[in-house]
Design a protein around this motif. Structure first.
Motif, short mmCIF file in Angstrom:
data_model
loop_
_atom_site.label_atom_id
_atom_site.label_comp_id
_atom_site.label_asym_id
_atom_site.label_seq_id
_atom_site.Cartn_x
_atom_site.Cartn_y
_atom_site.Cartn_z
N LYS A 105 36.01 40.07 44.12
CA LYS A 105 36.00 41.12 43.11
C LYS A 105 36.64 40.63 41.81
N ARG A 106 37.13 39.41 41.82
CA ARG A 106 37.77 38.84 40.63
C ARG A 106 38.93 39.70 40.19
N THR A 107 39.90 39.79 41.05
CA THR A 107 41.08 40.55 40.68
C THR A 107 42.03 39.65 39.91
#
Ligand SMILES: *Cc1c(COP(=O)(O)O)cnc(C)c1O
Length: 393
Positions: free
Chosen positions: A245-247
Motif C-alpha cells: 500500500k506504500r505506507t
C-alpha cells in the motif's frame, strides 16, 4: 556570515570511493523533487528495483536500495538475519570484514572470526574448518571485494560451503557490484549489499540490498523484533514492496534515487558483462604502467581486483606528500592505505565511469611526474607509454 555558495573543485576521483560520477547522473539528480508517494515516483521505484535485479543478476523480489550508505546495507543484513544469542562466522581479510564482526557483536551475537592476511583472499579451507567446529552457526559473512587491500575472494565457493553446512551467507558486494562478475542467483547468495558510490558511479548515500526466499524465511520466522526500527525490512517493505500500500516509513531520498536510476540505466545500456570487461581492460593498462615504473602490487595477480589497485609505496617516499601533490597539482585523488596498510600502500580506484583510458593515463602521468620530481627510486618516463601500448595507441 557565510553568504556565498559552495563550489567544489573539479577532481578526478581515483580512490576507493566516491568515484567519478557520470554527468548524466548529476543531471538526473537536479530534476524537480516530487513527493515520495507521488504515483510517478512510485513508478520510478519499481524501475529502480528491476534495474537493481539486473545489476545483481537476481530475480529476488526483496531487492531495494536502503536509504543510507553501504555500511547501512551491511547493518540491515546483519540485524534482520540474526537474533540476539545467534552465532555467526565472519571472514576477515581487511577492514570491512572487521566491521562486519562489529555489527554482529553489537546485534548481541557471537562472532567467530576466520582471519586471513591483509592482501589475501578469504581461504575456503579455513572457513570450512570454522564451519565444522561451529555446527551451531547460523550464517557466514565475508567481503567479496576487500576495498582496503584490493583482494577478490571466491564468492561462489564460499557461499556453497556455507550451504553445505546449513548456514546462510551474507556477501559484502559494496565494491564488487558492477566491477567484477557477481551472480546472486547463480551463486545462491542469500543476502547481499552494495553501495551507490563505487562501481555504480552514482553519488554516495544509497545501499542496494537483495535477499533471497531463504533469507526472507529466516526473517519471517524470527522470535524477536529487529532491534533497529529504521532497518527492519518488514517495515521497509511496507514502502518498497510491490503491491504494497506504500505506507510512509521514512522520506525516501527522492533526488538521490533519480541519480541511482540513471546510474543503473547507464549500466543496463552498456550491459553488465561489458562493464566487467571494461574494468578488467583498464586494469591491464594501469598495471602495465605501474609495473613499468618498477612499482609492485600488494595482492598477487590471481587475487587482485581490477577496480581497486593497492600499490606498495616505494621505500623512502612520504605517502602523504605524494597524495597532497597529486591533489593540488593534478586535481587527482587516490586513496591512502587503511589499517595494516596505512602508510605502506596507495589504493588506486578504477571504478565505474572512472574506469577509462583518460583516467588511467592521467593517473600514471601524474604519479610519474610527482615521484620522479621527488627523486623516488622509480623508472621515470615509462608508465604512460607502457599503458598506451596496451591500448594500442
Ligand atoms: C565502502 C565500503 C563499505 C562501506 O560503505 P559506505 O558507503 O562507506 O558506508 C563497506 N564494505 C566495503 C567492501 C566497502 O568498500
Amino acid at each position: 556570515m557565510i553568504t556565498s555558495s559552495f563550489h567544489p573543485p573539479r577532481r578526478t576521483l581515483m580512490g576507493p570511493g566516491p568515484t567519478d560520477v557520470n554527468p548524466r547522473v548529476l543531471e538526473a539528480m537536479s530534476r524537480p523533487t516530487i513527493g515520495h508517494l507521488d504515483p510517478e515516483f512510485v513508478g520510478m521505484m519499481e524501475e529502480v528495483k528491476a534495474l537493481l535485479q539486473y545489476a545483481f543478476q537476481t530475480r529476488n523480489e526483496l531487492t531495494l536500495p536502503v536509504s543510507a550508505p553501504g555500511s547501512a546495507g551491511m547493518e540491515t543484513c546483519v540485524v534482520n538475519l540474526l537474533e540476539p544469542g545467534d552465532k555467526a562466522i565472519v571472514c576477515r581479510n581487511g577492514v570491512f570484514g572487521g566491521r562486519m564482526k562489529e555489527n554482529v557483536e553489537r546485534a548481541g551475537c557471537e562472532a567467530i572470526i576466520v582471519d586471513d592476511p591483509w592482501g589475501k583472499s578469504v581461504d575456503p579451507n579455513k572457513l570450512e574448518d570454522a564451519l565444522k567446529a561451529n555446527p551451531d552457526a547460523k550464517l557466514i559473512g565475508f567481503v567479496h571485494a576487500e576495498t582496503s587491500t584490493g583482494a577478490l575472494s571466491d564468492a561462489k565457493t564460499l557461499v556453497k560451503l556455507a550451504h553445505d553446512y546449513d548456514c546462510l551467507a551474507i556477501v559484502d558486494a559494496v565494491t564488487s557490484l558492477g566491477g567484477v562478475p557477481l551472480k546472486v542467483d547463480e551463486w545462491e547468495i542469500d543476502a547481499v549489499y552494495s553501495g551507490s558510490q563505487k562501481c555504480l558511479s552514482c553519488v554516495p548515500g544509497l545501499s542496494p540490498v537483495s535477499l533471497n526466499e531463504r533469507a526472507q524465511g529466516v526473517i519471517r520466522s524470527r522470535s524477536t523484533t529487529v532491534q533497529s526500527w529504521f532497518m527492519d525490512l518488514n517495515l521497509v517493505m511496507g514502502y518498497w514492496g510491490s503491491g504494497a500500500k506504500r505506507t510512509y516509513h521514512h522520506t525516501a531520498p527522492v533526488n538521490t534515487l533519480y541519480a541511482l536510476h540513471e546510474a543503473l540505466v547507464v549500466i543496463k545500456e552498456e550491459g553488465i558483462e561489458n562493464a566487467w570487461a571494461r574494468h578488467a581492460h583498464h586494469h591491464r593498462a594501469l598495471r602495465a604502467g605501474i609495473e613499468a615504473m618498477g612499482l609492485q602490487f600488494v595482492c598477487e595477480e590471481h587475487e587482485r581486483l581490477p577496480q581497486l589497485n593497492a600499490v606498495t609505496i616505494p621505500a623512502g617516499v612520504e605517502d602523504a606528500e605524494v597524495r597532497t601533490r597529486l591533489l593540488h597539482e593534478f586535481n587527482l585523488e587516490i586513496g591512502a592505505g587503511l589499517g595494516d596498510l596505512a602508510g605502506k600502500a596507495w589504493r588506486i580506484g578504477l571504478m565505474g565511469y572512472g574506469a577509462s583510458e583518460t583516467n588511467v593515463l592521467h593517473c600514471l602521468g601524474a604519479l610519474d611526474a610527482v615521484l620522479g620530481g621527488m627523486g623516488a627510486d622509480i623508472e621515470v618516463g615509462q608508465a604512460v607509454a607502457a599503458a598506451r601500448a596496451i591500448y594500442g595507441d
